[in-house]
Design a protein around this motif. Structure first.
Motif, PDB file in Angstrom:
ATOM      1  N   UNK A  82       0.828  -1.205   0.000  1.00  0.00           N
ATOM      2  CA  UNK A  82       0.000   0.000   0.000  1.00  0.00           C
ATOM      3  C   UNK A  82       0.864   1.257   0.000  1.00  0.00           C
ATOM      4  N   UNK A  83       0.272   2.348  -0.422  1.00  0.00           N
ATOM      5  CA  UNK A  83       0.986   3.619  -0.419  1.00  0.00           C
ATOM      6  C   UNK A  83       1.289   4.044   1.019  1.00  0.00           C
ATOM      7  N   UNK A  84       2.357   4.811   1.192  1.00  0.00           N
ATOM      8  CA  UNK A  84       2.672   5.333   2.524  1.00  0.00           C
ATOM      9  C   UNK A  84       1.527   6.192   3.033  1.00  0.00           C
ATOM     10  N   UNK A  85       1.245   6.066   4.320  1.00  0.00           N
ATOM     11  CA  UNK A  85       0.301   7.000   4.930  1.00  0.00           C
ATOM     12  C   UNK A  85       1.065   8.260   5.330  1.00  0.00           C
ATOM     13  N   UNK A  86       0.319   9.314   5.650  1.00  0.00           N
ATOM     14  CA  UNK A  86       0.956  10.558   6.083  1.00  0.00           C
ATOM     15  C   UNK A  86       1.801  10.325   7.343  1.00  0.00           C
ATOM     16  N   UNK A  87       1.286   9.520   8.254  1.00  0.00           N
ATOM     17  CA  UNK A  87       2.016   9.213   9.486  1.00  0.00           C
ATOM     18  C   UNK A  87       3.322   8.471   9.177  1.00  0.00           C
ATOM     19  N   UNK A  88       3.257   7.468   8.311  1.00  0.00           N
ATOM     20  CA  UNK A  88       4.471   6.720   7.960  1.00  0.00           C
ATOM     21  C   UNK A  88       5.486   7.627   7.281  1.00  0.00           C
ATOM     22  N   UNK A  89       4.967   8.507   6.442  1.00  0.00           N
ATOM     23  CA  UNK A  89       5.830   9.457   5.751  1.00  0.00           C
ATOM     24  C   UNK A  89       6.544  10.371   6.751  1.00  0.00           C
ATOM     25  N   UNK A  90       5.796  10.931   7.678  1.00  0.00           N
ATOM     26  CA  UNK A  90       6.385  11.815   8.695  1.00  0.00           C
ATOM     27  C   UNK A  90       7.419  11.060   9.532  1.00  0.00           C
ATOM     28  N   UNK A  91       7.085   9.842   9.904  1.00  0.00           N
ATOM     29  CA  UNK A  91       8.002   9.038  10.717  1.00  0.00           C
ATOM     30  C   UNK A  91       9.305   8.746   9.967  1.00  0.00           C
ATOM     31  N   UNK A  92       9.167   8.409   8.689  1.00  0.00           N
ATOM     32  CA  UNK A  92      10.357   8.102   7.892  1.00  0.00           C
ATOM     33  C   UNK A  92      11.281   9.313   7.793  1.00  0.00           C
ATOM     34  N   UNK A 168      17.610  -0.947   5.582  1.00  0.00           N
ATOM     35  CA  UNK A 168      16.517  -1.905   5.753  1.00  0.00           C
ATOM     36  C   UNK A 168      15.139  -1.269   5.696  1.00  0.00           C
ATOM     37  N   UNK A 169      15.094   0.038   5.802  1.00  0.00           N
ATOM     38  CA  UNK A 169      13.800   0.716   5.666  1.00  0.00           C
ATOM     39  C   UNK A 169      13.422   0.914   4.199  1.00  0.00           C
ATOM     40  N   UNK A 170      14.389   0.754   3.305  1.00  0.00           N
ATOM     41  CA  UNK A 170      14.143   0.973   1.871  1.00  0.00           C
ATOM     42  C   UNK A 170      13.409   2.282   1.636  1.00  0.00           C
ATOM     43  N   UNK A 171      13.913   3.279   2.348  1.00  0.00           N
ATOM     44  CA  UNK A 171      13.278   4.587   2.353  1.00  0.00           C
ATOM     45  C   UNK A 171      13.073   5.127   0.938  1.00  0.00           C
ATOM     46  N   UNK A 209      25.025  20.008   7.656  1.00  0.00           N
ATOM     47  CA  UNK A 209      24.000  20.998   7.325  1.00  0.00           C
ATOM     48  C   UNK A 209      23.383  20.721   5.948  1.00  0.00           C
ATOM     49  N   UNK A 210      24.238  20.417   4.974  1.00  0.00           N
ATOM     50  CA  UNK A 210      23.739  20.185   3.607  1.00  0.00           C
ATOM     51  C   UNK A 210      22.819  18.965   3.557  1.00  0.00           C
ATOM     52  N   UNK A 211      23.145  17.949   4.334  1.00  0.00           N
ATOM     53  CA  UNK A 211      22.297  16.750   4.335  1.00  0.00           C
ATOM     54  C   UNK A 211      20.955  17.042   5.008  1.00  0.00           C
ATOM     55  N   UNK A 212      21.002  17.772   6.126  1.00  0.00           N
ATOM     56  CA  UNK A 212      19.747  18.109   6.805  1.00  0.00           C
ATOM     57  C   UNK A 212      18.849  18.921   5.871  1.00  0.00           C
ATOM     58  N   UNK A 213      19.477  19.861   5.168  1.00  0.00           N
ATOM     59  CA  UNK A 213      18.714  20.705   4.256  1.00  0.00           C
ATOM     60  C   UNK A 213      18.119  19.879   3.100  1.00  0.00           C
ATOM     61  N   UNK A 214      18.912  18.978   2.584  1.00  0.00           N
ATOM     62  CA  UNK A 214      18.445  18.120   1.475  1.00  0.00           C
ATOM     63  C   UNK A 214      17.229  17.291   1.914  1.00  0.00           C
ATOM     64  N   UNK A 215      17.299  16.713   3.086  1.00  0.00           N
ATOM     65  CA  UNK A 215      16.196  15.868   3.538  1.00  0.00           C
ATOM     66  C   UNK A 215      14.951  16.707   3.837  1.00  0.00           C
ATOM     67  N   UNK A 216      15.159  17.875   4.451  1.00  0.00           N
ATOM     68  CA  UNK A 216      14.004  18.735   4.734  1.00  0.00           C
ATOM     69  C   UNK A 216      13.337  19.216   3.443  1.00  0.00           C
ATOM     70  N   UNK A 217      14.146  19.573   2.472  1.00  0.00           N
ATOM     71  CA  UNK A 217      13.571  20.045   1.203  1.00  0.00           C
ATOM     72  C   UNK A 217      12.872  18.919   0.461  1.00  0.00           C
ATOM     73  N   UNK A 218      13.472  17.739   0.514  1.00  0.00           N
ATOM     74  CA  UNK A 218      12.847  16.582  -0.118  1.00  0.00           C
ATOM     75  C   UNK A 218      11.473  16.339   0.520  1.00  0.00           C
ATOM     76  N   UNK A 219      11.437  16.402   1.829  1.00  0.00           N
ATOM     77  CA  UNK A 219      10.167  16.232   2.549  1.00  0.00           C
ATOM     78  C   UNK A 219       9.140  17.284   2.098  1.00  0.00           C
ATOM     79  N   UNK A 220       9.587  18.524   2.020  1.00  0.00           N
ATOM     80  CA  UNK A 220       8.657  19.589   1.658  1.00  0.00           C
ATOM     81  C   UNK A 220       8.149  19.460   0.216  1.00  0.00           C
TER      82      UNK A 220
END
Ligand SMILES: [Zn+2]
Length: 226
Positions: A82-92, A168-171, A209-220
């Motif tokens: 199934x598709x990720x839920x919003x909760x699973x997405x936030x947790x990941x 193992x999360x296959x994020x 810093x660059x990694x944190x920014x990359x992940x936050x932007x990807x999330x957004x």
């Protein structure tokens, strides 16, 4: 089967047999949502479509099950996860933000010139991979190349617990499948380049810093899809 067209694929996805070609075909259909999340995957029909026996299809589905893209239920058989839920997405994403910036910091401290050039190659593969067979395969290859780039950083970081926990999360597979219909690629490449700048400079804090920014932007970028 279109085996010949795959012989020039990049290192990480080079097929060695019919089994991996079958795997690639099903993987692409899952990533592109051609096989819809939650829907059944009939082994006999897939085998007929791909003109192979059921054995390589079963093997491919077992591997995709380990990667979290497919589920197997007793008496029902295989279906697309199934598709990720919003909760699973936030947790990941919360999980990634805990581990990956620290991984990038550690990697910057330890990176050898050889490791840096391997990482630069991984980044370049995302940008200038071989000509795609079609849009689906381009996209699913991009997902894999991104997973490889991030995993390579964590390998250099040297903390195998962090690396294997994330792996193992296959994020990446989950997330890329989720945002198949959104625009992802160019901005992510620019963010990767910022990471590479920090690694070239051997600057652990800039890498963190660059990694944190990359992940936050990807999330957004993906949040728009919800
Ligand atoms: Zn990335």
């Amino acid at each position: 089967m279109a085996v010949a067209e795959q012989t020039n694929r990049s290192e990480s996805v080079r097929p060695s047999s019919i089994a991996s070609t079958v795997y690639d075909r099903i993987y692409e259909r899952l990533m592109s949502l051609e096989i819809a999340p939650g829907s059944r995957i009939p082994i006999d029909a897939i085998a007929r479509q791909l003109d192979v026996s059921q054995t390589p299809v079963r093997e491919a589905l077992a591997r995709l099950e380990r990667e979290g893209l497919v589920r197997k239920e007793h008496l029902i058989g295989f279906s697309a996860a199934p598709q990720l839920t919003r909760k699973q997405f936030d947790d990941l994403y919360a999980f990634r933000l805990l581990l990956e910036p620290e991984g990038a910091r550690l990697a910057a401290e330890r990176m050898t010139p050889e490791e840096l050039s391997r990482l630069e190659q991984a980044a370049a593969d995302m940008e200038h991979g071989e000509p795609p067979v079609d849009r689906n395969s381009r996209y699913s290859r991009f997902a894999r190349a991104d997973a490889h780039f991030h995993d390579e950083i964590l390998r250099v970081a040297g903390n195998e617990v962090i690396r294997s926990t994330l792996f193992n999360q296959h994020v990446h597979l989950q997330i890329f499948r989720f945002m198949f219909h959104t625009r992802v690629t160019q901005e992510a490449l620019e963010e990767h380049e910022r990471l590479l700048v920090a690694f070239r400079a051997g600057d652990p804090e800039a890498a963190r810093f660059a990694m944190a920014e990359h992940i936050e932007r990807s999330r957004d970028r993906i949040l728009v899809a919800f």
